[in-house]
Scaffold this motif. Structure first.
Motif, short mmCIF file in Angstrom:
data_model
loop_
_atom_site.label_atom_id
_atom_site.label_comp_id
_atom_site.label_asym_id
_atom_site.label_seq_id
_atom_site.Cartn_x
_atom_site.Cartn_y
_atom_site.Cartn_z
N ARG A 1 0.83 -1.21 0.00
CA ARG A 1 0.00 0.00 0.00
C ARG A 1 0.87 1.26 0.00
O ARG A 1 0.64 2.18 -0.79
CB ARG A 1 -0.91 0.00 1.22
N ASP B 1 0.98 4.48 -2.65
CA ASP B 1 0.56 5.87 -2.39
C ASP B 1 1.66 6.72 -1.75
O ASP B 1 1.42 7.86 -1.38
CB ASP B 1 -0.72 5.91 -1.55
N ARG C 1 -7.21 6.76 3.52
CA ARG C 1 -6.53 5.93 4.51
C ARG C 1 -7.51 5.01 5.22
O ARG C 1 -7.22 3.85 5.47
CB ARG C 1 -5.81 6.81 5.53
N THR D 1 -8.53 2.30 2.60
CA THR D 1 -7.49 1.30 2.34
C THR D 1 -7.21 0.45 3.58
O THR D 1 -6.95 -0.75 3.47
CB THR D 1 -6.18 1.96 1.88
N GLN E 1 -9.88 -2.09 3.70
CA GLN E 1 -9.63 -3.10 2.67
C GLN E 1 -8.49 -4.03 3.08
O GLN E 1 -8.51 -5.23 2.80
CB GLN E 1 -9.31 -2.43 1.34
#
Lengths: 328, 219
Positions: B159, B163, B172, B175, B178
């Motif tokens: 991740r 990013d 944030r 993600t 997720q």
């Protein structure tokens, strides 16, 4: 969320420990029926996921602190209330014994507040809301959002009761602590609701088969579910409304005062709940207003989240990926 | 992730696990029951836990770091009571007693996690007739915590590589959710595979442990 040793009295720790032991024993018995020989790998793995998931910090707006997943409702939504309760119990045991996060003597209280209320109570609210929404797969998200928020508030209210019973003091008011707890947990509850809803939405979009409908699991009967959900809602409402308790006497007290019957009443020391004094509210109007406002705002935000997350999931569902999500 | 379990030699490690747990619980209960008027007894308990921690090899830096995380919450929690009173004397006495109790209990807990390895905890639970199923789940969970933690670290790494560590609050949150969702999916798939492997090895749902004397027994 974790209660440290020294905050609750040993008597309350023992009492909550016994209740938790009974709940764990009952969950173990039920789990053998529900999951059969899959109980160990599934529950153990789920507990490990929740433990690891709690390490992921979610930043908060404008605050130098962050929140994390608690996981009671998430665990219960995935594997049912019995496995959920045991998964949270395992997480709490490992946190207490390996990381000194949460007390040893107060482990029973922590299991009761987070494992039993979070998983059993949360699941009851979750399954009832899903039933009211028609038990469709998408109903899992708003149901989990509402259940997560209510279960956190109920746990906070239960802590206030435990703390009030532990202290048992009439010399000073505990209202400040109760207000702080309710405000703090109303915020934590919103975070927990949002995180739980988002994770369930993600899982639902990829492996909807992993989230069973409560009716198909058949793990909680209708009456038990209704009673447990009612208890959770009652505790959550109590947490919001406790600071609003009126200082005026109720009807019976008023009549007693006017007829001077109350002069015959006997003051008995040592009654823990005498005069509904566990929350002991007095003074400081702002804390009452702040607590109730937080409760009302929290309710509004949670319902808005439930609706919007449900809609977002509906929008995403047509692009289902069934590969188990091996990206990243 | 670093569990605070002591692995090196030391006088505290030689104490039987039953005694370690019993000793810790005794200190916690004693600190809860001793009233504030007998503050020298609290001082003795505090000195004992400090001595225990130094014998267990806990460094001052580590202790300071843990206390820095623990004490602010405790201070705020305790201060809420006297700040909200008209007559503050009783409330202050109660708050000071709370701080004392919690600090002693925290240090005693810290001593335990440094001297009680997980294997000893499991054997103690088995000896105390804890349900086999629960102990098996605990062992299974402990086995996979570290594997999942490494998996989570890899996911975070991926991740951050995408990013560059810079993203809005909303992104944030999304993600992170997720991340946990993906971990959950992979873990449940792993649990299914592990279950099949266990079945292939004759798993019937009844956990068995190697007893301390080396014999294979149903516990």
């Amino acid at each position: 969320m974790h209660i440290r040793d020294g905050i609750l009295s040993p008597e309350i720790c023992v009492a909550t420990g016994l209740i938790s032991l009974a709940a764990i024993g009952f969950s173990l018995r039920k789990l053998r029926v529900d999951l059969e020989d899959r109980a160990v790998p599934l529950t153990g793995m789920l507990a490990a996921v929740i433990f690891a998931g709690q390490m992921v910090n979610f930043p908060l707006i404008g605050l130098p602190v962050s929140g994390h997943l608690l996981g009671g409702v998430l665990a219960a939504a995935m594997l049912g209330p019995w496995a959920g309760c045991l998964a949270i119990t395992l997480v709490l045991v490992v946190q207490a014994v390996l990381f000194n996060d949460g007390g040893l003597l107060s482990l029973g209280a922590n299991i009761l507040n987070m494992g039993v209320v979070g998983a059993w109570g949360g699941y009851s609210v979750y399954s009832l809301v899903r039933k009211w929404c028609g038990n469709g797969p998408l109903s899992a998200i708003p149901a989990a959002v509402i259940a997560a928020w209510l279960s956190v508030l109920a746990a906070a209210a239960l802590f206030c009761v435990e703390f009030g019973l532990s202290t048992g003091s009439r010399e000073f008011s505990l209202r400040g602590i109760f207000t702080l707890m309710v405000l703090y947990h109303a915020l934590i509850g919103i975070g927990e609701a949002l995180i739980t809803g988002s994770i369930l939405g993600f899982v639902l979009a990829r492996r909807p088969d992993l989230i069973p409908t409560p009716a198909s699991t058949g793990v909680v009967n209708g009456t038990g579910r209704f009673v447990t959900a009612g208890l959770v809602v009652a505790f959550a409402v109590a947490a919001i409304l406790a600071p609003l308790k009126s200082d005026f006497p109720d009807g019976l007290d008023k009549v007693a005062q006017e007829t001077e019957i109350n002069t015959l009443s006997i003051e008995r020391d040592g009654l823990i709940l005498s005069g509904y004094e566990v929350p002991v509210p007095s003074g400081f109007w702002w804390s009452t207003a702040a607590t109730s406002l937080a409760g009302l705002l929290g309710t509004g935000i949670v319902f808005a989240m439930a609706v919007s997350l449900g809609r977002a999931a509906r929008w995403k569902l047509p692009t289902l990926a069934v590969d188990g999500g091996h990206a990243g | 992730m670093r569990a605070s379990v002591g692995t090196g030699p030391g006088p505290c490690r030689a104490i039987p696990p039953n005694w370690k747990l019993g000793l810790t619980l005794s200190v916690i209960v004693a600190s809860s029951l001793i009233p504030l008027e007998h503050w020298p007894a609290h001082g003795v308990l505090l000195a004992l836990t400090f001595a225990g921690l130094s014998l267990a090899g806990v460094t001052l830096t580590y202790l300071a770091r843990r206390l820095a995380l623990f004490l602010p919450m405790l201070l705020v929690f305790g201060l809420t009571v006297p700040m909200n009173q008209v007559d503050r004397s009783a409330a202050w006495a109660w708050t000071i007693a709370l701080w004392m109790r919690c600090t002693v209990s925290f240090l005693a807990g810290l001593w335990l996690v440094h001297v009680l390895p997980f294997a000893e905890l499991l054997s103690t639970l088995i000896r105390w007739r804890c349900p086999r199923l629960l102990v098996a789940m605990l062992a299974f969970m402990y086995r996979y915590i570290f594997i999942l933690w490494e998996e989570l670290a890899r996911l975070r790494h991926a991740r951050d590589a995408r990013d560059f560590g810079r993203s809005t609050l909303l992104i944030r949150w999304t993600t992170n959710a997720q991340l946990i969702g993906l971990l959950l999916l992979r873990a449940m798939e792993r649990a299914e595979r592990t279950h099949h492997a266990m079945l292939a090895r004759g798993w019937d749902g009844s956990p068995r442990f190697l007893a301390d004397d080396g014999e294979r027994n149903d516990v």
